[in-house]
Design a protein around this motif. Structure first.
Motif, PDB file in Angstrom:
ATOM      1  N   ILE A  18      46.047  25.307  94.373  1.00  0.00           N
ATOM      2  CA  ILE A  18      46.088  24.057  95.127  1.00  0.00           C
ATOM      3  C   ILE A  18      44.697  23.695  95.630  1.00  0.00           C
ATOM      4  O   ILE A  18      44.242  22.546  95.481  1.00  0.00           O
ATOM      5  CB  ILE A  18      47.085  24.174  96.300  1.00  0.00           C
ATOM      6  CG1 ILE A  18      48.524  24.196  95.768  1.00  0.00           C
ATOM      7  CG2 ILE A  18      46.901  23.029  97.291  1.00  0.00           C
ATOM      8  CD1 ILE A  18      49.560  24.498  96.812  1.00  0.00           C
ATOM      9  N   ILE A  19      43.998  24.657  96.213  1.00  0.00           N
ATOM     10  CA  ILE A  19      42.664  24.398  96.757  1.00  0.00           C
ATOM     11  C   ILE A  19      41.698  23.988  95.648  1.00  0.00           C
ATOM     12  O   ILE A  19      40.891  23.063  95.806  1.00  0.00           O
ATOM     13  CB  ILE A  19      42.132  25.629  97.509  1.00  0.00           C
ATOM     14  CG1 ILE A  19      43.054  26.000  98.681  1.00  0.00           C
ATOM     15  CG2 ILE A  19      40.713  25.383  98.009  1.00  0.00           C
ATOM     16  CD1 ILE A  19      43.255  24.913  99.696  1.00  0.00           C
ATOM     17  N   ASP A  20      41.785  24.654  94.510  1.00  0.00           N
ATOM     18  CA  ASP A  20      40.889  24.342  93.391  1.00  0.00           C
ATOM     19  C   ASP A  20      41.087  22.921  92.868  1.00  0.00           C
ATOM     20  O   ASP A  20      40.170  22.328  92.283  1.00  0.00           O
ATOM     21  CB  ASP A  20      41.102  25.335  92.241  1.00  0.00           C
ATOM     22  CG  ASP A  20      40.510  26.703  92.532  1.00  0.00           C
ATOM     23  OD1 ASP A  20      39.745  26.832  93.513  1.00  0.00           O
ATOM     24  OD2 ASP A  20      40.823  27.657  91.797  1.00  0.00           O
ATOM     25  N   SER A  21      42.281  22.377  93.065  1.00  0.00           N
ATOM     26  CA  SER A  21      42.577  21.036  92.545  1.00  0.00           C
ATOM     27  C   SER A  21      42.043  19.922  93.438  1.00  0.00           C
ATOM     28  O   SER A  21      42.018  18.753  93.036  1.00  0.00           O
ATOM     29  CB  SER A  21      44.088  20.863  92.375  1.00  0.00           C
ATOM     30  OG  SER A  21      44.728  20.742  93.642  1.00  0.00           O
ATOM     31  N   LEU A  22      41.608  20.270  94.651  1.00  0.00           N
ATOM     32  CA  LEU A  22      41.168  19.256  95.600  1.00  0.00           C
ATOM     33  C   LEU A  22      39.791  18.714  95.230  1.00  0.00           C
ATOM     34  O   LEU A  22      38.907  19.444  94.796  1.00  0.00           O
ATOM     35  CB  LEU A  22      41.142  19.832  97.021  1.00  0.00           C
ATOM     36  CG  LEU A  22      42.481  20.337  97.558  1.00  0.00           C
ATOM     37  CD1 LEU A  22      42.295  20.939  98.939  1.00  0.00           C
ATOM     38  CD2 LEU A  22      43.522  19.225  97.591  1.00  0.00           C
ATOM     39  N   ASP A  23      39.636  17.402  95.432  1.00  0.00           N
ATOM     40  CA  ASP A  23      38.418  16.703  95.020  1.00  0.00           C
ATOM     41  C   ASP A  23      38.052  15.715  96.129  1.00  0.00           C
ATOM     42  O   ASP A  23      38.907  14.963  96.613  1.00  0.00           O
ATOM     43  CB  ASP A  23      38.698  15.970  93.702  1.00  0.00           C
ATOM     44  CG  ASP A  23      37.470  15.315  93.101  1.00  0.00           C
ATOM     45  OD1 ASP A  23      36.565  14.910  93.851  1.00  0.00           O
ATOM     46  OD2 ASP A  23      37.422  15.197  91.859  1.00  0.00           O
ATOM     47  N   LEU A  24      36.794  15.697  96.527  1.00  0.00           N
ATOM     48  CA  LEU A  24      36.362  14.787  97.591  1.00  0.00           C
ATOM     49  C   LEU A  24      36.473  13.323  97.205  1.00  0.00           C
ATOM     50  O   LEU A  24      36.401  12.434  98.059  1.00  0.00           O
ATOM     51  CB  LEU A  24      34.923  15.108  98.003  1.00  0.00           C
ATOM     52  CG  LEU A  24      34.714  16.435  98.744  1.00  0.00           C
ATOM     53  CD1 LEU A  24      33.235  16.668  99.016  1.00  0.00           C
ATOM     54  CD2 LEU A  24      35.506  16.473 100.046  1.00  0.00           C
ATOM     55  N   ASN A  25      36.653  13.066  95.910  1.00  0.00           N
ATOM     56  CA  ASN A  25      36.763  11.690  95.431  1.00  0.00           C
ATOM     57  C   ASN A  25      38.205  11.229  95.245  1.00  0.00           C
ATOM     58  O   ASN A  25      38.445  10.113  94.774  1.00  0.00           O
ATOM     59  CB  ASN A  25      36.003  11.525  94.107  1.00  0.00           C
ATOM     60  CG  ASN A  25      34.512  11.751  94.272  1.00  0.00           C
ATOM     61  OD1 ASN A  25      33.901  11.200  95.178  1.00  0.00           O
ATOM     62  ND2 ASN A  25      33.935  12.581  93.410  1.00  0.00           N
ATOM     63  N   ARG A  26      39.147  12.093  95.614  1.00  0.00           N
ATOM     64  CA  ARG A  26      40.558  11.731  95.477  1.00  0.00           C
ATOM     65  C   ARG A  26      41.276  11.985  96.796  1.00  0.00           C
ATOM     66  O   ARG A  26      40.995  12.960  97.496  1.00  0.00           O
ATOM     67  CB  ARG A  26      41.225  12.525  94.352  1.00  0.00           C
ATOM     68  CG  ARG A  26      40.649  12.198  92.973  1.00  0.00           C
ATOM     69  CD  ARG A  26      41.411  12.905  91.872  1.00  0.00           C
ATOM     70  NE  ARG A  26      42.787  12.443  91.748  1.00  0.00           N
ATOM     71  CZ  ARG A  26      43.154  11.327  91.128  1.00  0.00           C
ATOM     72  NH1 ARG A  26      42.251  10.520  90.599  1.00  0.00           N
ATOM     73  NH2 ARG A  26      44.428  10.988  91.046  1.00  0.00           N
ATOM     74  N   LEU A  52      37.166  19.958 107.265  1.00  0.00           N
ATOM     75  CA  LEU A  52      38.415  19.381 106.772  1.00  0.00           C
ATOM     76  C   LEU A  52      38.145  17.919 106.408  1.00  0.00           C
ATOM     77  O   LEU A  52      38.033  17.061 107.289  1.00  0.00           O
ATOM     78  CB  LEU A  52      39.516  19.467 107.827  1.00  0.00           C
ATOM     79  CG  LEU A  52      40.936  19.117 107.384  1.00  0.00           C
ATOM     80  CD1 LEU A  52      41.406  20.064 106.281  1.00  0.00           C
ATOM     81  CD2 LEU A  52      41.895  19.169 108.562  1.00  0.00           C
ATOM     82  N   PRO A  53      38.003  17.609 105.116  1.00  0.00           N
ATOM     83  CA  PRO A  53      37.626  16.256 104.699  1.00  0.00           C
ATOM     84  C   PRO A  53      38.669  15.201 105.086  1.00  0.00           C
ATOM     85  O   PRO A  53      39.872  15.483 105.125  1.00  0.00           O
ATOM     86  CB  PRO A  53      37.522  16.382 103.169  1.00  0.00           C
ATOM     87  CG  PRO A  53      37.301  17.837 102.913  1.00  0.00           C
ATOM     88  CD  PRO A  53      38.100  18.536 103.979  1.00  0.00           C
ATOM     89  N   ASP A  54      38.189  13.988 105.348  1.00  0.00           N
ATOM     90  CA  ASP A  54      39.080  12.897 105.745  1.00  0.00           C
ATOM     91  C   ASP A  54      40.029  12.486 104.628  1.00  0.00           C
ATOM     92  O   ASP A  54      41.088  11.903 104.896  1.00  0.00           O
ATOM     93  CB  ASP A  54      38.255  11.671 106.164  1.00  0.00           C
ATOM     94  CG  ASP A  54      37.507  11.897 107.470  1.00  0.00           C
ATOM     95  OD1 ASP A  54      37.920  12.785 108.236  1.00  0.00           O
ATOM     96  OD2 ASP A  54      36.509  11.189 107.710  1.00  0.00           O
TER      97      ASP A  54
END
Length: 340
Positions: A18-26, A52-54
């Motif tokens: 799950i963490i690996d799938s996170l993207d700052l552009n999505r 913790l990104p917005d």
């Protein structure tokens, strides 16, 4: 859109996936059931990004339901002032009284049903689509009762949807309500048929092997519990049964060995947990699984596969906490030695 459910085995790295799938552009929505996993995921997100990104919203399940799904559409209409986590005791309640108690609290096990009954489920789908690109639900195996009936509205969004969970680690239910989905977790095939009906592709390969458990433990689980689980490791570890009094006392006095009980672990003067509550924990090396009377009998007769599903699942959770030695001991023997 990618809509899928991943069947993960114990220790296979589902949180990492799950963490690996996170993207700052999505824009990502992450929902998990237990508080333990909420804080674990939050920690891992901060570890990855440094903050913790917005664009990443993390919710525990009922917080998501109440604040994101219910309040925007039904708070004013219903006058609800919170959630009540014990079910409605009045079997003859009618209308809104079936959903809301006399203190204006909505019953947690009927919250999703109320959203559907009030005709706002599609509005929730649209709201999810508006704010997110990716939707990720962890611990999906614990979604039950009316909550499982709500999942199609999560899938039917303009988002990529990923559900991740281990069917055989189903030891809790998000909710129960009479016979609603009472047999949902009876058979894996039937469960997956329902997932496919929602429009989910089934992925049984990505997380089919454990980083935590050795090949020895995985082979034991498959042979004795009938649960398929591979291992990413190559080293073999020891599996043993203790009966000698000195060995049992030594194990119970060793705080580096966690003792896992079917229930009532607080009765025992040792470092211990109950089988079910150890779910999600990944900090133990050697594990001593204490088998209650009936389970020890089936263990001795090589009949663990005949355990009822809930007991089997809890035992699977307990066994797969170990990274090192797997130790079994009879609870009756422990009681006689410790004079309990």
């Amino acid at each position: 859109m990618d809509k899928r459910i991943i069947l993960a085995v114990a220790g296979s790295g589902k949180t990492r996936h799950i963490i690996d799938s996170l993207d700052l552009n999505r824009r990502s929505l992450i929902v998990t059931y237990t508080n333990n996993n909420y804080y674990n995921i939050k920690s891992r997100i901060i570890q990855k990004f440094g903050y913790l990104p917005d664009n990443i919203c993390l919710f525990s399940y009922f917080s998501f339901l109440y604040s994101f799904c219910f309040k925007p559409f039904l708070l004013t209409k219903t006058g609800v002032k919170g959630i009540r986590f014990d079910p409605c005791a009045n079997k003859f309640a009618k209308g809104d009284k079936r959903y809301i108690d006399s203190n204006s609290r909505v019953y947690s096990n009927r919250l999703t049903k109320l959203i559907i009954e009030k005709g706002e489920a599609e509005s929730v789908s649209a709201r999810i689509s508006k704010y997110f690109d990716d939707v990720l639900f962890d611990e999906i195996q614990d979604f039950a009762g009316n909550d499982f009936n709500f999942l199609p509205y999560v899938v039917n969004t303009d988002c990529n949807v990923l559900f991740v969970g281990d069917f055989y680690q189903h030891t809790f239910d998000t909710s129960r309500d009479g016979n609603t989905n009472a047999n949902l977790h009876k058979q894996l095939d039937g469960y997956l048929d329902k997932a496919k009906t929602m429009g989910l592709a089934v992925d049984a390969d990505t997380l089919d092997s454990s980083y935590r458990c050795s090949p020895s433990v995985c082979k034991f689980v498959e042979a004795n519990l009938g649960i398929a689980i591979g291992s990413k490791r190559e080293d073999e570890t020891e599996i043993l049964t203790l009966d000698d009094e000195t060995d049992i006392r030594d194990a119970f006095n060793d705080n580096d060995i966690v003792k896992l009980f079917y229930q009532s672990r607080s009765k025992y003067p040792c470092f211990g947990r109950n089988w079910g509550e150890s779910k999600g924990e990944d900090r133990y090396n050697d594990v001593c699984v204490v088998l209650n009377k009936s389970t020890y009998k089936q263990y001795s007769e090589n009949k663990l596969v005949e355990l009822n599903p809930i007991t089997r699942n809890k035992l699977y959770v307990a066994i797969t906490r170990t990274k090192g030695r797997l130790i079994f001991v009879s609870e009756q023997r422990v009681k006689s030695i410790l004079k309990l």
